[in-house]
Design an enzyme around this catalytic site. Structure first.
Site, short mmCIF file in Angstrom:
data_model
loop_
_atom_site.label_atom_id
_atom_site.label_comp_id
_atom_site.label_asym_id
_atom_site.label_seq_id
_atom_site.Cartn_x
_atom_site.Cartn_y
_atom_site.Cartn_z
N ASN A 288 0.88 -1.17 0.00
CA ASN A 288 0.00 0.00 0.00
C ASN A 288 0.92 1.22 0.00
OD1 ASN A 288 -1.82 2.04 0.49
ND2 ASN A 288 -2.27 1.44 2.60
N TRP A 289 1.04 1.84 -1.15
CA TRP A 289 1.99 2.95 -1.29
C TRP A 289 1.47 4.27 -0.75
CZ3 TRP A 289 4.11 1.89 -6.96
CH2 TRP A 289 5.02 0.84 -6.88
N LYS A 290 0.21 4.31 -0.40
CA LYS A 290 -0.40 5.55 0.11
C LYS A 290 -0.09 6.71 -0.87
CE LYS A 290 -0.19 3.47 4.61
NZ LYS A 290 -0.13 3.58 6.06
N HIS B 147 -9.63 1.50 4.84
CA HIS B 147 -8.33 1.65 5.52
C HIS B 147 -8.51 2.63 6.69
CE1 HIS B 147 -4.22 2.85 6.35
NE2 HIS B 147 -3.85 1.70 5.81
N GLU C 159 -6.83 5.04 7.69
CA GLU C 159 -6.60 6.45 7.32
C GLU C 159 -7.86 7.04 6.66
OE1 GLU C 159 -2.84 5.87 5.31
OE2 GLU C 159 -2.00 5.30 7.25
N GLU D 199 -5.92 -4.58 10.63
CA GLU D 199 -4.92 -3.52 10.76
C GLU D 199 -5.16 -2.74 12.05
OE1 GLU D 199 -2.77 -2.68 6.93
OE2 GLU D 199 -4.28 -1.13 7.20
N GLY E 218 2.08 2.50 10.82
CA GLY E 218 3.04 3.59 10.69
C GLY E 218 3.73 3.97 11.99
N SER F 265 3.06 -1.86 10.47
CA SER F 265 4.51 -1.90 10.75
C SER F 265 5.18 -3.23 10.39
CB SER F 265 4.79 -1.55 12.21
OG SER F 265 4.37 -0.23 12.48
N GLY G 265 2.76 -0.98 4.41
CA GLY G 265 2.85 0.42 4.02
C GLY G 265 4.30 0.81 3.82
N GLY G 266 4.89 1.41 4.85
CA GLY G 266 6.24 1.97 4.79
C GLY G 266 7.29 1.05 4.16
#
Ligand code: PGA
Length: 250
Positions: A9-11, A96, A98, A168, A174, A214, A235-236
């Site tokens: 998930n590159w956001k 998600h 966010e 999640e 994150g 994470s 993500g990251g």
């Protein structure tokens, strides 16, 4: 065999050029046939990556990070399921944290988004998860149930053949604070139990439940050893090809 789905998930990261450079690196890698690799770039890179994926003959699924809950109309700045599918998206991340917390998406809205994805034959990847406060208050199970029932309550199991769920926990996204494999497994069991109550055991066995929050390469082995963890949403650590490849090759 247990599925192992690894989703990037590159956001709101990467230009088209950067996204293409990433896929070029992925093409140099021997993708293990036992693992399914999915990438959710920004909208602007979906068609670019899908085209490139086809040309390179890569078995990766390209998807989207969100979809609007209406099929078309006067919704400035939004994107429809038909537009995503037209661009080449094969799955869409829905609900998600966010989106829930920054853009105030409700379970009712999330349910409509799932319907939109299904209408266009895209795989809905439904995200659920509790906040730190909710976990501290001991209401994780209740929150997960609300979110699962709120998002899926109006569908039949026939509708949801392609469903994928991601657990999640908000406190792990994150933050570098990954859930222990035991905490994740316990939450996955709660999710599976809710699904089984709604749609039966047999159907539930076929629904992959991914862990997200994470995730790093070092955590993969122990996470994937858990019976009810069928993959990860990253993500990251999915932004650089080398860290993402290490996750795939856990
Ligand atoms: P993270 O994000 O891996 O950076 O914690 C996960 C996610 O938001 O899906």
């Amino acid at each position: 065999m247990k599925r192992a789905i690894i989703v990037a998930n590159w956001k709101m990261h990467k230009t088209q050029l950067e996204a293409k450079a990433f896929l070029e690196e992925m093409a140099k890698m021997d993708l293990p046939s036992t693992k399914e690799v999915w990438i959710a770039p920004s909208y602007t890179s979906i068609s670019v990556l899908e085209e490139m994926r086809k040309n390179l003959n890569l078995s990766i699924l390209i998807g989207a990070q969100n979809v609007n809950e209406h099929n078309l109309g006067a919704f400035t700045g939004e994107i429809s399921a038909a537009q995503l599918s037209d661009a080449g998206a094969k799955f869409v991340i829905i609900g998600h944290s966010e989106r829930r917390h920054i853009y105030l998406e409700s379970d009712a809205m999330i349910e409509k988004k799932i319907a939109q994805a299904l209408n266009e034959s895209m795989i809905p990847l439904l995200c659920v998860g509790e906040t730190e406060d909710q976990r501290a208050q001991g209401v994780t199970k209740k929150i997960l149930s609300f979110q699962i029932r709120g998002a899926l309550g109006s569908f039949s199991k026939e509708d949801l053949q392609s469903l994928v769920v991601a657990y999640e926990p908000v406190w792990a996204i994150g933050t570098g604070k990954i859930a222990t494999p035991e905490i994740a497994e316990e939450a996955h069991q709660m999710i599976k139990k809710d699904l089984a109550n709604m749609f039966g055991e047999e159907f539930t066995e076929t629904v992959p439940v991914l862990y997200g929050g994470s995730v790093k390469a070092e955590s993969m082995q122990n996470l994937m050893k858990q019976r009810n963890i069928n993959g990860v949403l990253v993500g990251g650590a999915s932004l650089a090809p080398d860290t993402f490849q290490k996750i795939i090759n856990y």
